[in-house]
Design an enzyme around this catalytic site. Structure first.
Site, short mmCIF file in Angstrom:
data_model
loop_
_atom_site.label_atom_id
_atom_site.label_comp_id
_atom_site.label_asym_id
_atom_site.label_seq_id
_atom_site.Cartn_x
_atom_site.Cartn_y
_atom_site.Cartn_z
N SER A 191 0.82 -1.21 0.00
CA SER A 191 0.00 0.00 0.00
C SER A 191 0.86 1.26 0.00
CB SER A 191 -0.92 0.01 1.22
OG SER A 191 -1.72 -1.14 1.24
N1 SAH Z 1 -0.32 -4.99 3.98
C1 SAH Z 1 0.22 -5.38 2.71
C2 SAH Z 1 -0.81 -5.13 1.63
C3 SAH Z 1 -0.92 -6.30 0.75
S1 SAH Z 1 -2.26 -6.22 -0.41
C4 SAH Z 1 1.48 -4.62 2.42
O1 SAH Z 1 1.64 -3.48 2.90
O2 SAH Z 1 2.33 -5.13 1.70
C5 SAH Z 1 -3.43 -7.32 0.33
C6 SAH Z 1 -2.94 -8.71 0.66
O3 SAH Z 1 -4.07 -9.46 1.11
C7 SAH Z 1 -2.36 -9.51 -0.50
O4 SAH Z 1 -1.08 -9.97 -0.14
C8 SAH Z 1 -3.34 -10.66 -0.68
O5 SAH Z 1 -2.74 -11.85 -1.13
C9 SAH Z 1 -3.91 -10.80 0.70
N2 SAH Z 1 -5.22 -11.47 0.78
C10 SAH Z 1 -6.25 -11.43 -0.09
N3 SAH Z 1 -7.27 -12.18 0.34
C11 SAH Z 1 -6.88 -12.74 1.51
C12 SAH Z 1 -7.49 -13.63 2.44
N4 SAH Z 1 -8.72 -14.12 2.24
N5 SAH Z 1 -6.81 -13.98 3.53
C13 SAH Z 1 -5.55 -13.52 3.76
N6 SAH Z 1 -4.91 -12.68 2.92
C14 SAH Z 1 -5.56 -12.29 1.81
#
Ligand code: SAH
Length: 203
Positions: A52
């Site tokens: 993000s």
């Molecule tokens: N906080 C992270 C943002 C990652 S984007 C950062 O700063 O890097 C959102 C993330 O949620 C992705 O890695 C995606 O794979 C994960 N995600 C999506 N659906 C999910 C679920 N049902 N359970 C766990 N993680 C999930």
């Protein structure tokens, strides 16, 4: 980054600002994108996912109102950057990621930085981490059409849940829900754009 993108735009929590000043963002970004790590935007981290934008990470963290004794649940470990920030500001972080390769990469990065209070798990975050509940704060970093029930159950009374809420990307908004006598008291914050949550939430 901290002055221009964060305090300049209204992030006031000095602990959040100090932690973001300290935490190296470039180590969470794929090598080819490191020159852009401190830019004012999200960046791809592989598998179609993104780290993000710094401002969004700061805003969501500030909204959680963390205390040093808090236990936090994060859904969507991704790069682990947000996880690390939460670990700076709380006693323990539990973070669930559905994509094994992202969780493995985050684990490596976080181990390199020496965190002792982070616990990672591969799985569908829709179910949370019931063995470690209740949590003082819960953060979803992927969007869902409503507050997942299991996560709500795992939030303690007076706890805060922050998430991008919305069925479609164009109508997503950031919300904070505070558990008050078991019920959510919801504040609508800004319009946002997050990747959708996968897994059970889609069914
Ligand atoms: N906080 C992270 C943002 C990652 S984007 C950062 O700063 O890097 C959102 C993330 O949620 C992705 O890695 C995606 O794979 C994960 N995600 C999506 N659906 C999910 C679920 N049902 N359970 C766990 N993680 C999930």
């Amino acid at each position: 980054m901290v002055q221009r993108q964060l305090s300049g735009r209204g992030i006031r929590d000095v602990k959040v600002l100090a932690a973001m000043q300290e935490l190296p963002r470039h180590v969470f970004v794929p090598e080819a994108l490191r020159p852009f790590a401190y830019d004012d935007r999200p960046l791809p981290i592989g598998a179609g996912q993104t780290i993000s934008q710094p401002y969004m990470v700061a805003l969501m963290t500030e909204l959680l109102e963390l205390r040093p004794t808090d236990k936090v649940l994060e859904i969507g470990t991704g790069s682990g950057y947000q996880t690390a920030l939460l670990a700076h500001l709380s006693a323990a972080v539990y973070s669930v990621e559905i994509l094994p390769q992202l969780s493995a990469a985050a684990k490596k990065t976080l181990a390199g930085l020496g965190y002792q209070n982070i616990n990672l798990k591969i799985g569908d975050g829709f179910y949370g981490w019931p063995e470690r509940a209740p949590f003082d704060a819960i953060l979803l970093t992927a969007a869902a059409p409503k507050i997942p029930e299991a996560l709500w159950r795992q939030l303690r009374e007076e706890g805060r849940l922050v998430m991008p809420l919305g069925k479609e990307q164009r109508t997503q908004k950031l919300i904070r829900a505070r558990k008050t006598s078991g019920e959510p008291v919801i504040e609508d914050l800004s319009a946002v754009l997050f990747v959708p949550m996968r897994g059970e939430v889609q069914k």
